[in-house]
Design an enzyme around this catalytic site. Structure first.
Site, PDB file in Angstrom:
ATOM      1  N   ILE A  38       0.833  -1.134   0.054  1.00 49.23           N
ATOM      2  CA  ILE A  38      -0.150  -0.198   0.248  1.00 49.23           C
ATOM      3  C   ILE A  38       0.954   1.307  -0.143  1.00 49.23           C
ATOM      4  O   ILE A  38       0.532   2.187  -0.549  1.00 49.23           O
ATOM      5  CB  ILE A  38      -0.815  -0.150   1.293  1.00 49.23           C
ATOM      6  N   TYR A 173      -9.332  -8.128  14.083  1.00 52.37           N
ATOM      7  CA  TYR A 173      -8.214  -8.819  13.577  1.00 52.37           C
ATOM      8  C   TYR A 173      -8.475 -10.376  13.759  1.00 52.37           C
ATOM      9  O   TYR A 173      -8.084 -11.147  12.982  1.00 52.37           O
ATOM     10  CB  TYR A 173      -7.110  -8.264  14.643  1.00 52.37           C
TER      11      TYR A 173
END
Length: 277
Positions: A38, A173
């Protein structure tokens, strides 16, 4: 001849940490690399992501091993851009043999009560949907090659045993890291007749930009002083505070090699005994 000579690996989150270690280790084994990251921060998170300079360093390290690499700045949440990046690498190398869906994030510290939905969505979209995007973008080419292959998904010790949490990011998560196990099992069953192996790895804490930062240091200091927070109950069985990215890369290099040709559909705990405590 090196074990992966002539093969090509597609790796996400490759600018630093585990992703970079995978790229370098597989290059040492003879593989060329398609790398994406990213290279930008996610506003809901509390630590900086890798930079374009970090990705350039991965390129340098792979080329130092006399292997080729195609690297692109891409967010795994963007399927169209991710597919275009993979296609660019596939055109360059003409094949893909290994897919390592590694990109992941988690917010360190308490949740923002005004922004908890963004924290949940960003983690799920990166750690679960991003893994799906990675495999969906590369699987047609992997299957078309007709040579079999290996897909490795980076889960976590949290994908085996979730830690206590009420925070949106922590719950997202664990949910995502458990979710990729279901994705792995479905793919492993379907792709086994084509000699495409699919496995998840479940590391304990690994030294990287996700874990070595100001937000994590603050949590560790609080836990060491006896405070209760998102990491205060986390402890490995072996006397190892944290693994190095190269520890995980060495395991993955084995898992994608012909020496592991019979291993598929497994959850490999690379966790220093974390999940048995």
């Amino acid at each position: 001849m090196t074990p992966l000579d002539g093969k090509v690996a597609f790796i996400t989150g490759a600018a630093r940490g585990q992703g970079r270690a995978h790229a370098v280790r597989l290059a040492q084994q003879g593989a060329d690399i398609i790398a994406v990251d990213i290279c930008a921060n996610v506003p809901s998170m509390t630590y900086p992501n890798a930079s374009e300079d970090d990705l350039a360093e991965t390129v340098r390290l792979v080329e130092k091993e006399d292997r080729r690499i195609v690297a692109r700045k891409v967010d795994v949440r963007d399927f169209t851009a991710l597919s275009a990046a993979f296609d660019a690498g596939h055109r360059e190398f003409g094949r893909v043999d290994i897919v390592i869906a590694n990109a992941g994030i988690i917010k360190m510290g308490p949740e923002d009560p005004e922004n908890f939905l963004a924290e949940w969505n960003d983690v799920i979209d990166t750690n679960l949907t991003g893994v799906f995007h990675t495999i969906r973008a590369s699987l047609p080419a992997l299957r078309a090659g007709g040579r079999g292959g290996s897909i490795v998904i980076t889960s976590s010790s949290a994908g085996i045993k979730a830690s206590a949490s009420l925070n949106a990011s922590g719950n997202a998560y664990a949910s995502a890291k458990r979710g990729v196990v279901g994705l792995m099992q479905g793919l492993a069953n379907r792709l086994a007749p084509e000699w495409i192996r699919v496995n998840t790895i479940h590391p304990t804490g690994v030294a990287s930009g996700m874990t070595v930062n100001d937000a994590m240091r603050s949590l560790m200091e609080q836990a060491a002083a006896g405070g209760a927070n998102t990491i205060s109950g986390m402890q490995n069985a072996l006397p190892i505070k944290m693994l190095e990215p190269e520890d995980i890369a060495n395991a993955v290099a084995f898992l994608v090699s012909d020496e592991a040709k019979f291993i598929t559909g497994t959850q490999w705990a690379l966790d220093a005994g974390f999940t048995v405590r």
